[in-house]
Write a protein that holds these residues in place. Structure first.
Motif, mmCIF file in Angstrom:
data_model
loop_
_atom_site.group_PDB
_atom_site.id
_atom_site.type_symbol
_atom_site.label_atom_id
_atom_site.label_comp_id
_atom_site.label_asym_id
_atom_site.label_seq_id
_atom_site.Cartn_x
_atom_site.Cartn_y
_atom_site.Cartn_z
ATOM 1 N N TYR A 122 0.840 -1.199 0.000
ATOM 2 C CA TYR A 122 0.000 0.000 0.000
ATOM 3 C C TYR A 122 0.873 1.246 0.000
ATOM 4 O O TYR A 122 1.887 1.302 0.708
ATOM 5 C CB TYR A 122 -0.912 0.028 1.228
ATOM 6 C CG TYR A 122 -2.143 -0.826 1.088
ATOM 7 C CD1 TYR A 122 -3.327 -0.305 0.586
ATOM 8 C CD2 TYR A 122 -2.113 -2.169 1.452
ATOM 9 C CE1 TYR A 122 -4.463 -1.098 0.455
ATOM 10 C CE2 TYR A 122 -3.243 -2.971 1.320
ATOM 11 C CZ TYR A 122 -4.411 -2.421 0.821
ATOM 12 O OH TYR A 122 -5.530 -3.210 0.688
ATOM 13 N N ARG A 124 1.897 4.864 1.085
ATOM 14 C CA ARG A 124 1.741 5.691 2.290
ATOM 15 C C ARG A 124 2.021 7.141 1.912
ATOM 16 O O ARG A 124 3.070 7.451 1.348
ATOM 17 C CB ARG A 124 2.696 5.241 3.392
ATOM 18 C CG ARG A 124 2.604 6.100 4.661
ATOM 19 C CD ARG A 124 3.758 5.824 5.613
ATOM 20 N NE ARG A 124 3.652 4.510 6.208
ATOM 21 C CZ ARG A 124 2.975 4.242 7.333
ATOM 22 N NH1 ARG A 124 2.359 5.220 7.964
ATOM 23 N NH2 ARG A 124 2.939 3.016 7.808
ATOM 24 N N LYS A 151 -6.559 -5.118 11.335
ATOM 25 C CA LYS A 151 -5.456 -4.518 10.591
ATOM 26 C C LYS A 151 -4.317 -4.177 11.542
ATOM 27 O O LYS A 151 -4.543 -3.602 12.607
ATOM 28 C CB LYS A 151 -5.927 -3.253 9.877
ATOM 29 C CG LYS A 151 -4.840 -2.580 9.044
ATOM 30 C CD LYS A 151 -5.298 -1.256 8.504
ATOM 31 C CE LYS A 151 -5.332 -0.192 9.569
ATOM 32 N NZ LYS A 151 -3.980 0.142 10.071
ATOM 33 N N LEU A 155 0.174 -0.487 9.783
ATOM 34 C CA LEU A 155 -0.106 -0.597 8.351
ATOM 35 C C LEU A 155 -1.007 0.544 7.910
ATOM 36 O O LEU A 155 -2.098 0.741 8.437
ATOM 37 C CB LEU A 155 -0.778 -1.936 8.039
ATOM 38 C CG LEU A 155 -1.197 -2.153 6.574
ATOM 39 C CD1 LEU A 155 0.020 -2.138 5.658
ATOM 40 C CD2 LEU A 155 -1.980 -3.451 6.425
ATOM 41 N N TYR A 156 -0.554 1.296 6.920
ATOM 42 C CA TYR A 156 -1.325 2.409 6.366
ATOM 43 C C TYR A 156 -2.104 1.907 5.151
ATOM 44 O O TYR A 156 -1.527 1.303 4.247
ATOM 45 C CB TYR A 156 -0.372 3.542 5.965
ATOM 46 C CG TYR A 156 -1.046 4.772 5.418
ATOM 47 C CD1 TYR A 156 -1.404 5.824 6.253
ATOM 48 C CD2 TYR A 156 -1.318 4.885 4.055
ATOM 49 C CE1 TYR A 156 -2.009 6.967 5.748
ATOM 50 C CE2 TYR A 156 -1.927 6.018 3.537
ATOM 51 C CZ TYR A 156 -2.263 7.051 4.388
ATOM 52 O OH TYR A 156 -2.876 8.171 3.889
ATOM 53 N N LYS A 190 -1.408 -11.404 5.479
ATOM 54 C CA LYS A 190 -0.928 -10.389 6.424
ATOM 55 C C LYS A 190 0.488 -9.959 6.066
ATOM 56 O O LYS A 190 1.086 -9.142 6.762
ATOM 57 C CB LYS A 190 -0.967 -10.944 7.851
ATOM 58 C CG LYS A 190 -2.377 -11.165 8.409
ATOM 59 C CD LYS A 190 -3.125 -9.864 8.575
ATOM 60 C CE LYS A 190 -4.426 -10.042 9.365
ATOM 61 N NZ LYS A 190 -5.436 -10.813 8.637
ATOM 62 N N ILE A 192 2.041 -7.766 4.290
ATOM 63 C CA ILE A 192 1.741 -6.506 3.604
ATOM 64 C C ILE A 192 2.760 -5.454 4.014
ATOM 65 O O ILE A 192 3.150 -5.376 5.182
ATOM 66 C CB ILE A 192 0.319 -6.030 3.936
ATOM 67 C CG1 ILE A 192 -0.699 -7.151 3.665
ATOM 68 C CG2 ILE A 192 -0.041 -4.787 3.140
ATOM 69 C CD1 ILE A 192 -2.114 -6.813 4.116
ATOM 70 N N ALA A 193 3.159 -4.636 3.058
ATOM 71 C CA ALA A 193 4.141 -3.582 3.322
ATOM 72 C C ALA A 193 3.593 -2.223 2.886
ATOM 73 O O ALA A 193 2.613 -2.141 2.143
ATOM 74 C CB ALA A 193 5.451 -3.875 2.593
ATOM 75 N N ASN A 194 4.239 -1.166 3.362
ATOM 76 C CA ASN A 194 3.966 0.199 2.924
ATOM 77 C C ASN A 194 5.179 0.766 2.207
ATOM 78 O O ASN A 194 6.308 0.411 2.520
ATOM 79 C CB ASN A 194 3.633 1.105 4.113
ATOM 80 C CG ASN A 194 2.214 0.944 4.612
ATOM 81 O OD1 ASN A 194 1.982 0.767 5.800
ATOM 82 N ND2 ASN A 194 1.249 1.011 3.717
#
Length: 312
Positions: A122, A124, A151, A155-156, A190, A192-194
């Protein structure tokens, strides 16, 4: 020889006749510098009242890599995303906005993180250029997804994100009437990175999200993917019942200790109104869940497509 990976861009379109061409041009220019990838672009017109459909048709006629989907009526951004995801076939799928505020020329940052091994990435924004109302809505959405959907706090979540193919395949298995893309991603992975990207000022128009649409989106998120509201309602009911029981004991003791004090009509009415309101709230919440189940059982569609462009 290793097969060249493909990137599918999915863009929900609403009131974007003046911005969409620039977004597509920016994608083309960026992808022309990234020769290691193939790409295509899916433009989903969410029954926009302006000339967005004509712009999409023109873009499809000019470039076979641009695919168009036209909805029969307005179904919302998340339904438009689901339609684009279903028709996409890229190894990676990138979703972004149609207003130019999400920088398509920084897509390489998202793709690099996917290449590192993350399943979803995602964008940011360090400095968001949305209005105060929209920023407030984003904060409330952030709190809701953290509380109701689990969430991670760090995590943004934004509308500019990229996911791998297996995540998309899991997301499109969801066929109920109320899709919520963030919940579907969190359900699938899960990992997931920004990545930091710039956020531009809106050059034309205003956000299509009204207070009603934002509230509907939040409500859809926690009723479609979480039973925590029902558990909260149960806890509130238990607390109210205990409070009512203790108040009844207090009233009896007070009557015995001072028989001459008249029973309080106002306090009695306040208690009735309070507990009656609590019960109506809980019944309404349960009714919302039942109503959504009923609509889903009736196979109410996520979207209805009027026309496809460049799609066989």
């Amino acid at each position: 020889m290793e097969k060249m990976k493909k990137i599918s861009f999915v863009i929900p379109c609403y009131r974007s006749e003046q911005t969409l061409e620039q977004v597509v041009t920016e994608i083309r220019e960026k992808m022309n510098t990234m020769k290691q990838y193939q790409y295509d672009i899916f433009l989903v017109n969410d029954c926009s009242p302006d000339n967005t459909r004509d712009v999409i048709r023109k873009l499809c006629e000019e470039d076979g890599k641009v695919k168009g989907i036209d909805f029969a009526r307005n179904f919302g951004q998340h339904s438009a995303l689901m339609a684009g995801l279903r028709y996409s076939d890229g190894d990676y799928v990138v979703c972004l906005d149609d207003d130019g505020q999400t920088p398509a020329d920084e897509v390489d940052r998202l793709l690099e993180k996917l290449e590192e091994g993350f399943d979803a990435v995602y964008a940011r924004y360090e400095h968001k250029q949305h209005s105060g109302f929209r920023n407030l809505g984003s904060k409330m959405n952030e709190r809701m997804t953290r509380t109701m959907l689990g969430k991670p706090a760090d995590l943004y979540i934004s509308s500019y994100f990229a996911v791998k193919r297996f995540v998309v395949e899991d997301m499109i298995r969801y066929e109920n009437s109320y899709p919520y893309v963030i919940g579907l991603v969190l359900r699938a992975t899960k990992n997931i990175a920004n990545v930091p990207v710039n956020h531009r000022e809106r050059s034309v128009g205003t956000s299509g999200y009204t207070l009603k649409k934002l509230f509907s989106l939040w409500f859809n998120g926690f009723t479609a993917f979480s039973v925590k509201p029902l558990r909260i309602a149960t806890a509130l009911g238990a607390i109210s019942a205990v409070a009512g029981f203790l108040y009844g004991i207090y009233t009896i003791i007070k009557r015995f200790l001072n028989p001459d004090v008249p029973m309080g009509f106002s306090s009695t009415m306040a208690a009735i109104v309070f507990f009656g309101g609590m019960m109506m709230l809980m019944l309404g919440l349960i009714g919302e869940y039942i109503g959504r189940i009923y609509i889903s059982l009736n196979n109410s569609p996520q979207y209805v497509i009027r026309e496809k462009m460049n799609l066989e």
